[in-house]
Design a protein around this motif. Structure first.
Motif, short mmCIF file in Angstrom:
data_model
loop_
_atom_site.label_atom_id
_atom_site.label_comp_id
_atom_site.label_asym_id
_atom_site.label_seq_id
_atom_site.Cartn_x
_atom_site.Cartn_y
_atom_site.Cartn_z
N ALA A 1 13.88 -0.86 2.50
CA ALA A 1 12.59 -0.69 3.17
C ALA A 1 12.03 0.71 2.93
O ALA A 1 10.82 0.88 2.74
CB ALA A 1 12.75 -0.94 4.68
N HIS A 2 12.90 1.72 2.91
CA HIS A 2 12.47 3.08 2.65
C HIS A 2 11.90 3.20 1.24
O HIS A 2 10.85 3.83 1.03
CB HIS A 2 13.64 4.05 2.83
CG HIS A 2 13.29 5.48 2.63
ND1 HIS A 2 13.31 6.09 1.38
CD2 HIS A 2 12.87 6.45 3.51
CE1 HIS A 2 12.95 7.35 1.51
NE2 HIS A 2 12.69 7.60 2.78
N ALA A 3 12.58 2.60 0.26
CA ALA A 3 12.09 2.65 -1.13
C ALA A 3 10.73 1.97 -1.26
O ALA A 3 9.83 2.48 -1.94
CB ALA A 3 13.11 1.99 -2.06
N ILE A 4 10.57 0.83 -0.59
CA ILE A 4 9.30 0.10 -0.64
C ILE A 4 8.17 0.95 -0.05
O ILE A 4 7.10 1.09 -0.65
CB ILE A 4 9.43 -1.24 0.12
CG1 ILE A 4 10.40 -2.17 -0.63
CG2 ILE A 4 8.06 -1.91 0.28
CD1 ILE A 4 10.86 -3.36 0.20
N GLU A 5 8.43 1.53 1.09
CA GLU A 5 7.39 2.34 1.75
C GLU A 5 7.07 3.59 0.95
O GLU A 5 5.92 4.06 0.92
CB GLU A 5 7.83 2.70 3.18
CG GLU A 5 7.80 1.53 4.13
CD GLU A 5 6.46 0.80 4.12
OE1 GLU A 5 5.41 1.47 4.28
OE2 GLU A 5 6.45 -0.43 3.92
N ARG A 6 8.08 4.16 0.30
CA ARG A 6 7.85 5.35 -0.52
C ARG A 6 6.87 5.04 -1.65
O ARG A 6 5.93 5.81 -1.90
CB ARG A 6 9.19 5.81 -1.10
CG ARG A 6 9.13 7.08 -1.93
CD ARG A 6 10.52 7.43 -2.45
NE ARG A 6 10.56 8.77 -3.00
CZ ARG A 6 11.65 9.31 -3.56
NH1 ARG A 6 12.77 8.61 -3.62
NH2 ARG A 6 11.61 10.54 -4.04
N ILE A 7 7.05 3.91 -2.32
CA ILE A 7 6.15 3.54 -3.42
C ILE A 7 4.78 3.16 -2.87
O ILE A 7 3.75 3.54 -3.45
CB ILE A 7 6.74 2.39 -4.25
CG1 ILE A 7 8.12 2.77 -4.81
CG2 ILE A 7 5.80 2.00 -5.38
CD1 ILE A 7 8.15 4.00 -5.64
N ARG A 8 4.75 2.43 -1.78
CA ARG A 8 3.45 2.05 -1.19
C ARG A 8 2.63 3.28 -0.81
O ARG A 8 1.41 3.32 -1.00
CB ARG A 8 3.66 1.16 0.03
CG ARG A 8 4.13 -0.26 -0.29
CD ARG A 8 3.89 -1.19 0.89
NE ARG A 8 4.36 -2.53 0.62
CZ ARG A 8 3.67 -3.43 -0.08
NH1 ARG A 8 2.49 -3.10 -0.59
NH2 ARG A 8 4.16 -4.64 -0.27
N ALA A 9 3.31 4.30 -0.29
CA ALA A 9 2.60 5.52 0.09
C ALA A 9 2.04 6.22 -1.15
O ALA A 9 0.89 6.70 -1.13
CB ALA A 9 3.55 6.45 0.85
N LEU A 10 2.80 6.24 -2.22
CA LEU A 10 2.32 6.86 -3.45
C LEU A 10 1.13 6.10 -4.02
O LEU A 10 0.20 6.70 -4.59
CB LEU A 10 3.44 6.94 -4.49
CG LEU A 10 4.51 8.01 -4.23
CD1 LEU A 10 5.74 7.77 -5.10
CD2 LEU A 10 3.93 9.41 -4.49
N LEU B 1 10.13 -13.80 -9.36
CA LEU B 1 9.92 -13.81 -7.90
C LEU B 1 10.91 -14.74 -7.21
O LEU B 1 11.49 -14.39 -6.17
CB LEU B 1 8.49 -14.23 -7.58
CG LEU B 1 7.39 -13.22 -7.95
CD1 LEU B 1 6.02 -13.88 -7.89
CD2 LEU B 1 7.44 -12.00 -7.04
N ALA B 2 11.11 -15.92 -7.79
CA ALA B 2 12.04 -16.88 -7.19
C ALA B 2 13.47 -16.33 -7.19
O ALA B 2 14.22 -16.49 -6.22
CB ALA B 2 11.99 -18.21 -7.94
N THR B 3 13.85 -15.64 -8.28
CA THR B 3 15.19 -15.05 -8.36
C THR B 3 15.35 -13.96 -7.32
O THR B 3 16.41 -13.84 -6.67
CB THR B 3 15.44 -14.49 -9.77
OG1 THR B 3 15.26 -15.52 -10.75
CG2 THR B 3 16.85 -13.93 -9.89
N ALA B 4 14.32 -13.14 -7.14
CA ALA B 4 14.37 -12.07 -6.13
C ALA B 4 14.57 -12.65 -4.74
O ALA B 4 15.41 -12.17 -3.96
CB ALA B 4 13.09 -11.25 -6.18
N ALA C 1 9.35 -7.46 -6.09
CA ALA C 1 8.75 -8.58 -5.37
C ALA C 1 8.01 -8.10 -4.12
O ALA C 1 6.91 -8.58 -3.81
CB ALA C 1 9.83 -9.59 -4.99
N GLU C 2 8.60 -7.15 -3.42
CA GLU C 2 7.97 -6.62 -2.20
C GLU C 2 6.77 -5.73 -2.51
O GLU C 2 5.91 -5.52 -1.64
CB GLU C 2 8.99 -5.85 -1.37
CG GLU C 2 10.08 -6.71 -0.77
CD GLU C 2 9.54 -7.67 0.27
OE1 GLU C 2 8.51 -7.36 0.91
OE2 GLU C 2 10.14 -8.74 0.44
#
Length: 357
Positions: A183-192, A262-265, A155-156
């Motif tokens: 938050a770390h996992a989200i930023e890791r993927i966004r950076a990739l 998305l709603a479940t998340a 979702a993020e």
């Protein structure tokens, strides 16, 4: 380093539930049962084969003196791991590969003719999966509720996630309660995603090498999560080919969350996430009442409606007041917890002995 592992019996969630129905129906009156029983049922029903054969011939062709090399035995072992992970089967204390069907598992099987209730309760079971737990082993995982995490992660990430992003954003995280972990996992993927798609594959391969496994092994661990997210039965997401997700703008095979996903998340993120460690200071009676309460909560959120449900919820809500107060919520529907995954056999036995469903 450590990693989260999922068994790989396949990715068809509806078939997995159908196989579970066949086993529980055949086991009526003969609980407990073992992997050989499960193998006999699935082969006789045409749900498993070996070297082109079905039925008893398949069992004979598959059998090895070393059971770890027996293809059918191993396939059914992986199925059993999924069912234990969901809380539908419980292993016996003195035999990890002999099982009883839990009340939750019986309820899933009873709902085989009701698609609405069945899909709702499977979703509840998935959200409640937690490691470590009383039913399965996932060495090195300190604390992880994987499908709540995975839905929030996707979702993020603009509601979209790929198989290799699941490797780096879920399998690589073994403690979801560590500060800033999601938050770390989200930023890791966004950076990739700022680079070419090849950078994602290289990062996943580097993680595999650090874990001492092949990348294909980690890809196999994602089959069950991908199957969950793309299951038409669960309706959390659909496969998609997305251009522009990575800088080379090539079409990338991904999963796009549905509105329900998305709603479940978003709902799961607001829930009170109860772990077994939170309950250790309470008496066995308190925990048994809470186990009954959270079973009925799962039914209500799954869409069940029957005359005594509200009475049962109210009764066990009163008996669980100490735990609800400690968790900081008066509303049990805010609680995310499955006793069939996290509770002890002794607590479940007490709850089932006192229950009058």
């Amino acid at each position: 380093m450590s990693k989260l592992r999922f068994p790989n019996p396949g990715s068809d969630i509806e078939r997995m539930t159908h196989v579970f129905d066949l086993v529980t129906l055949a086991a009526e009156g003969s609980d407990p049962f073992d992997l050989d029983f499960m193998t006999a049922v699935t082969t006789s029903e045409g749900q498993a084969s070996s070297q082109g054969a079905q039925g008893q011939m398949a069992v004979e062709r598959s059998r090895r003196d070393d059971r770890s090399r027996d293809p059918l035995y191993n396939q059914l072992k992986m199925y059993s791991e999924i069912y234990r992970m969901l809380g539908w089967l419980r292993p016996l204390p003195d035999s990890r590969l002999t099982f009883r069907t839990s009340i939750l598992g019986l309820t899933i099987s009873d709902a085989s003719g009701d698609a609405h209730h069945r899909s709702g309760l499977v979703r509840e079971s998935l959200l409640a999966i937690t490691f470590p737990n009383k039913t399965t082993q996932n060495h090195g995982v300190r604390s992880q509720r994987p499908f709540k995490w995975l839905l929030q992660l996707a979702a993020e990430l603009d509601g979209v996630i790929t198989r290799h992003e699941i490797i780096l954003g879920l399998l690589a995280y073994v403690d979801d309660q560590a500060p800033g972990a999601l938050a770390h996992a989200i930023e890791r993927i966004r950076a990739l995603r700022k680079g070419p798609f090849r950078s994602l594959i290289d990062a996943a391969a580097a993680f595999a090498a650090a874990e001492g496994v092949q990348l294909t092994t980690l890809e196999n661990y994602t089959r069950f999560p991908v199957g969950v997210l793309t299951s038409p039965m669960l309706r959390w997401g659909t496969p998609d080919s997305i251009r522009g997700l990575y800088s080379d703008r090539r079409g990338v095979r991904a999963i796009r969350l549905s509105q329900l996903g998305l709603a479940t998340a978003h709902h799961a993120a607001r829930m009170i996430d109860v772990r077994e460690s939170h309950l250790r200071s309470f008496t066995r009676n308190d925990r048994a009442a809470f186990a009954s309460l959270t079973y009925y909560v799962m039914l209500q959120r799954a869409g069940y409606e029957y005359p005594n449900l509200s009475t049962e919820l109210s009764q066990y809500q009163d008996l669980s007041a100490k735990i609800l107060d400690a968790m900081g919520t008066p509303d049990p529907l805010d609680i995310l917890f499955s006793p069939f995954v996290q509770e002890t056999d002794a607590v479940l036995a007490l709850a089932e002995g006192a229950d009058s469903p």
